[in-house]
Scaffold this motif. Structure first.
Motif, mmCIF file in Angstrom:
data_model
loop_
_atom_site.group_PDB
_atom_site.id
_atom_site.type_symbol
_atom_site.label_atom_id
_atom_site.label_comp_id
_atom_site.label_asym_id
_atom_site.label_seq_id
_atom_site.Cartn_x
_atom_site.Cartn_y
_atom_site.Cartn_z
ATOM 1 N N ILE A 151 51.725 41.046 96.411
ATOM 2 C CA ILE A 151 50.934 42.364 96.538
ATOM 3 C C ILE A 151 49.734 42.748 96.764
ATOM 4 O O ILE A 151 49.998 43.720 97.757
ATOM 5 C CB ILE A 151 50.675 42.745 94.343
ATOM 6 C CG1 ILE A 151 51.418 42.665 93.477
ATOM 7 C CG2 ILE A 151 49.487 44.148 93.875
ATOM 8 C CD1 ILE A 151 51.567 42.626 91.915
ATOM 9 N N LEU A 152 49.072 42.122 97.360
ATOM 10 C CA LEU A 152 47.838 41.527 98.142
ATOM 11 C C LEU A 152 48.446 41.811 99.199
ATOM 12 O O LEU A 152 48.110 42.586 100.037
ATOM 13 C CB LEU A 152 47.324 40.163 97.830
ATOM 14 C CG LEU A 152 46.236 40.814 96.981
ATOM 15 C CD1 LEU A 152 45.157 39.216 96.792
ATOM 16 C CD2 LEU A 152 45.093 41.701 96.799
ATOM 17 N N SER B 13 50.529 47.943 103.880
ATOM 18 C CA SER B 13 49.916 49.699 103.414
ATOM 19 C C SER B 13 48.128 50.272 104.077
ATOM 20 O O SER B 13 48.590 51.565 103.856
ATOM 21 C CB SER B 13 50.377 50.004 102.127
ATOM 22 O OG SER B 13 50.187 49.324 101.381
ATOM 23 N N SER B 14 47.396 49.068 104.775
ATOM 24 C CA SER B 14 46.189 49.826 104.069
ATOM 25 C C SER B 14 45.979 50.566 105.653
ATOM 26 O O SER B 14 46.601 49.999 106.480
ATOM 27 C CB SER B 14 45.130 49.026 104.117
ATOM 28 O OG SER B 14 43.364 49.323 104.438
ATOM 29 N N TYR C 31 41.317 50.080 97.584
ATOM 30 C CA TYR C 31 42.546 49.554 97.362
ATOM 31 C C TYR C 31 41.522 48.172 96.575
ATOM 32 O O TYR C 31 42.155 47.539 95.495
ATOM 33 C CB TYR C 31 42.967 48.674 98.159
ATOM 34 C CG TYR C 31 43.427 49.926 99.231
ATOM 35 C CD1 TYR C 31 43.025 51.070 99.985
ATOM 36 C CD2 TYR C 31 44.770 49.558 99.783
ATOM 37 C CE1 TYR C 31 44.063 52.015 101.211
ATOM 38 C CE2 TYR C 31 45.743 50.058 100.108
ATOM 39 C CZ TYR C 31 45.379 51.416 100.888
ATOM 40 O OH TYR C 31 46.479 52.161 101.373
ATOM 41 N N GLN C 32 40.752 47.475 96.547
ATOM 42 C CA GLN C 32 40.213 46.331 95.843
ATOM 43 C C GLN C 32 40.864 47.370 94.071
ATOM 44 O O GLN C 32 41.053 46.298 93.180
ATOM 45 C CB GLN C 32 38.813 46.265 95.864
ATOM 46 C CG GLN C 32 38.600 45.585 97.196
ATOM 47 C CD GLN C 32 37.493 44.940 98.501
ATOM 48 O OE1 GLN C 32 36.810 44.988 96.790
ATOM 49 N NE2 GLN C 32 37.113 44.689 99.221
ATOM 50 N N GLU D 226 51.171 43.714 100.368
ATOM 51 C CA GLU D 226 51.846 44.661 100.885
ATOM 52 C C GLU D 226 50.414 46.131 101.002
ATOM 53 O O GLU D 226 50.604 47.074 101.335
ATOM 54 C CB GLU D 226 52.555 45.162 99.640
ATOM 55 C CG GLU D 226 53.659 43.930 99.309
ATOM 56 C CD GLU D 226 54.443 43.988 98.187
ATOM 57 O OE1 GLU D 226 54.054 45.167 96.810
ATOM 58 O OE2 GLU D 226 55.954 43.645 97.883
ATOM 59 N N LYS D 227 49.561 45.863 100.213
ATOM 60 C CA LYS D 227 49.116 46.172 100.289
ATOM 61 C C LYS D 227 47.789 46.656 101.864
ATOM 62 O O LYS D 227 47.001 47.606 102.194
ATOM 63 C CB LYS D 227 47.593 45.906 98.654
ATOM 64 C CG LYS D 227 47.413 46.138 97.621
ATOM 65 C CD LYS D 227 46.602 46.494 96.542
ATOM 66 C CE LYS D 227 47.298 46.867 95.023
ATOM 67 N NZ LYS D 227 47.604 48.588 95.190
ATOM 68 N N GLN D 228 47.484 45.388 102.418
ATOM 69 C CA GLN D 228 47.055 44.716 103.449
ATOM 70 C C GLN D 228 47.876 45.597 104.360
ATOM 71 O O GLN D 228 47.135 46.379 105.243
ATOM 72 C CB GLN D 228 47.146 43.316 103.572
ATOM 73 C CG GLN D 228 46.122 42.366 103.392
ATOM 74 C CD GLN D 228 45.840 41.107 104.014
ATOM 75 O OE1 GLN D 228 46.462 40.726 104.088
ATOM 76 N NE2 GLN D 228 44.906 41.171 104.156
ATOM 77 N N LEU E 173 40.196 43.992 101.758
ATOM 78 C CA LEU E 173 41.249 44.921 101.570
ATOM 79 C C LEU E 173 39.707 46.689 101.126
ATOM 80 O O LEU E 173 38.975 46.487 101.299
ATOM 81 C CB LEU E 173 41.764 45.560 99.912
ATOM 82 C CG LEU E 173 43.193 44.634 100.219
ATOM 83 C CD1 LEU E 173 43.809 44.495 99.201
ATOM 84 C CD2 LEU E 173 43.946 45.355 101.732
ATOM 85 N N GLU F 225 41.936 49.322 92.448
ATOM 86 C CA GLU F 225 42.650 49.577 92.264
ATOM 87 C C GLU F 225 43.916 48.172 92.103
ATOM 88 O O GLU F 225 44.727 47.546 90.882
ATOM 89 C CB GLU F 225 44.101 50.427 93.220
ATOM 90 C CG GLU F 225 45.316 50.468 92.709
ATOM 91 C CD GLU F 225 46.251 51.057 94.429
ATOM 92 O OE1 GLU F 225 47.793 51.271 93.950
ATOM 93 O OE2 GLU F 225 45.913 51.094 95.230
ATOM 94 N N TYR F 226 43.632 47.331 92.473
ATOM 95 C CA TYR F 226 44.398 45.751 92.393
ATOM 96 C C TYR F 226 43.972 45.209 91.037
ATOM 97 O O TYR F 226 44.711 44.901 89.930
ATOM 98 C CB TYR F 226 44.520 45.412 93.451
ATOM 99 C CG TYR F 226 44.468 43.796 93.250
ATOM 100 C CD1 TYR F 226 45.890 43.427 93.240
ATOM 101 C CD2 TYR F 226 43.891 42.376 93.247
ATOM 102 C CE1 TYR F 226 46.370 42.700 93.001
ATOM 103 C CE2 TYR F 226 44.158 41.373 92.499
ATOM 104 C CZ TYR F 226 45.795 40.817 93.459
ATOM 105 O OH TYR F 226 45.950 39.910 92.692
#
Length: 441
Positions: free
Chosen positions: A309-310, A316-317, A93-94, A312-314, A89, A96-97
């Protein structure tokens, strides 16, 4: 007759790791001695003695059944995948997670210590945006400092354990660690604490236990939490210390920052009736499996939520997934959690076995750099026994790596579970054939 013995053992060991009282409930009978004897007879083939002992110096065991090993190694594989996804990521994003994971740990600490704090206030406290805060929040700031210290540890030893406890207690690293010096009965802890004078001996056993590589890492991490309940080595904040030390151990054992994404706090703070029943079953039977297998399920659910969660982040990145190991690419604030990657993404291929001892050692070393969860003997054996199309046995591992049969068996099972070998049965014998590493996920 033998068939029924095996079926009894499998039913109450593999399907569910049942206690004798649970077997009684299943049969609705008080007289299940013959069935229970079959269960114990079955389990002895999977029993592994640990270096942890109780107050009478009797050692605990853990039953490494096929089911438990599959779940433990399955979780470890997912943790490694989560680390890969996280590092792929973009840096914001990293951050934030990982910030959210730290926030959840602080929230659990607040709940366990009965500190009423609104989420917005806790977030400001986490970011250092509150200069003059209520004294009741000091435990949260102390926990945050200990959390961040633990996440930077490069060595897991007694000093690092003591330092975690000092920080979470609000003390400085220069002060002496405060060990429990008196006998006491914790009304919320159902276990009988070992005598305070034997704390140093049991701490030595803990570090010896953490080096028992035949036991999956996640089970050893969970063992830390049980051990702290049975010992309560420090005067204060044993639950917080055990949770952070479990995270640090997993991170040091090859899972890096993924170790700090698991919710060990909720397990350490758990004091429910069912939890206490598992703890007492473990204490009376000296079988850690009752406790470890129960909480292993919780960790699996926790990881599944993280994976979601990861993912979803991928998706949406807005940027391409690029692994960054440059710390300067992260926002330069004092509250950042640094992510350092040690993963090589150009995986080496091992098409044929190596015969030269030097070549074997070099290849085994490189293999462990790519797959840090492998044990040294596993990497060494695979480097010399990886020719596609050939078949290898447990007996070969035992002879080549100079181990006992049970260690050889669990090592080969682990390699198969991780996808290095395909396990096959030929007649009454199991053999293992290599799977090319370039086919791995």
């Amino acid at each position: 007759m033998i068939h029924f013995k095996i079926e009894d053992g499998r039913r109450f060991t593999e399907d569910t790791y049942a206690s004798k009282s649970e077997v009684k409930a299943a049969y609705n009978s008080e007289n299940v001695d013959s069935v229970w004897e079959n269960v114990l007879s079955y389990r002895q083939f999977f029993d592994c003695e640990t270096d942890l002992s109780d107050s009478s110096s009797s050692h605990y065991k853990v039953c490494l059944t096929r089911n438990i090993l599959a779940h433990a190694y399955g979780l470890e594989k997912k943790l490694s995948q989560d680390l890969f996804h996280l590092l792929s990521l973009p840096a914001p994003y990293q951050q934030e997670y990982l910030s959210n994971k730290e926030f959840n740990s602080l929230k659990n600490a607040a709940k366990a210590n009965s500190v009423p704090i609104a989420p917005e206030t806790l977030r400001k406290l986490q970011k250092g945006e509150i200069e003059n805060f209520n004294s009741k929040f000091y435990i949260l700031k102390a926990y945050q400092e200990a959390f961040r210290y633990a996440s930077t540890l490069k060595t897991i030893d007694l000093v690092s354990l003591e330092n975690i406890n000092k920080l979470v207690s609000g003390s400085s690293l220069e002060e002496k660690a405060l060990y429990r010096t008196e006998e006491r009965k914790d009304i919320l802890n159902p276990l009988t604490l070992v005598p305070s004078e034997s704390i140093p001996k049991h701490l030595e056993e803990l570090f010896s236990f953490l080096k028992q590589e035949e036991i999956p890492s996640v089970l050893r991490a969970l063992g830390i939490l049980y051990f702290f309940r049975a010992l309560e080595p420090f005067e204060y904040y044993n639950e917080e210390t055990s949770a952070l030390f479990a995270k640090a151990f997993l991170a040091d054992d090859g899972f890096e920052v993924s170790g700090f994404t698991l919710d060990f706090e909720s397990i350490a703070y758990s004091k429910g009736e069912y939890t206490n029943r598992k703890l007492l079953e473990t204490e009376t039977s000296l079988d850690l499996t009752y406790d470890l297998s129960y909480f292993l399920e919780y960790l699996a659910l926790d990881e599944a939520n993280s994976q979601k969660i990861l993912t979803e982040k991928q998706s949406s990145s807005p940027e391409e997934s690029v692994v960054s190991t440059d710390a300067s690419s992260s926002p330069a604030t004092g509250n950042d959690i640094k992510v350092e990657s040690k993963i090589e993404y150009a995986l080496p291929s091992f098409p044929v076995s190596q015969n030269s001892p030097t070549a074997l050692e070099e290849l085994a070393h490189k293999l462990r750099e790519v797959y840090p969860q492998l044990k040294k003997k596993q990497a060494h054996f695979y480097a010399g026994h990886c020719q596609v199309g050939l078949h290898y046995t447990i007996e070969q591992f035992k002879e080549c790596e100079n181990t006992v049969y049970e260690t050889a068996r669990t090592s080969m099972e682990d390699l198969a579970n991780r996808g290095f070998y395909k396990k096959m049965q030929i007649g009454k014998k199991f053999v293992y054939t290599p799977i090319p590493l370039e086919h791995h996920d």
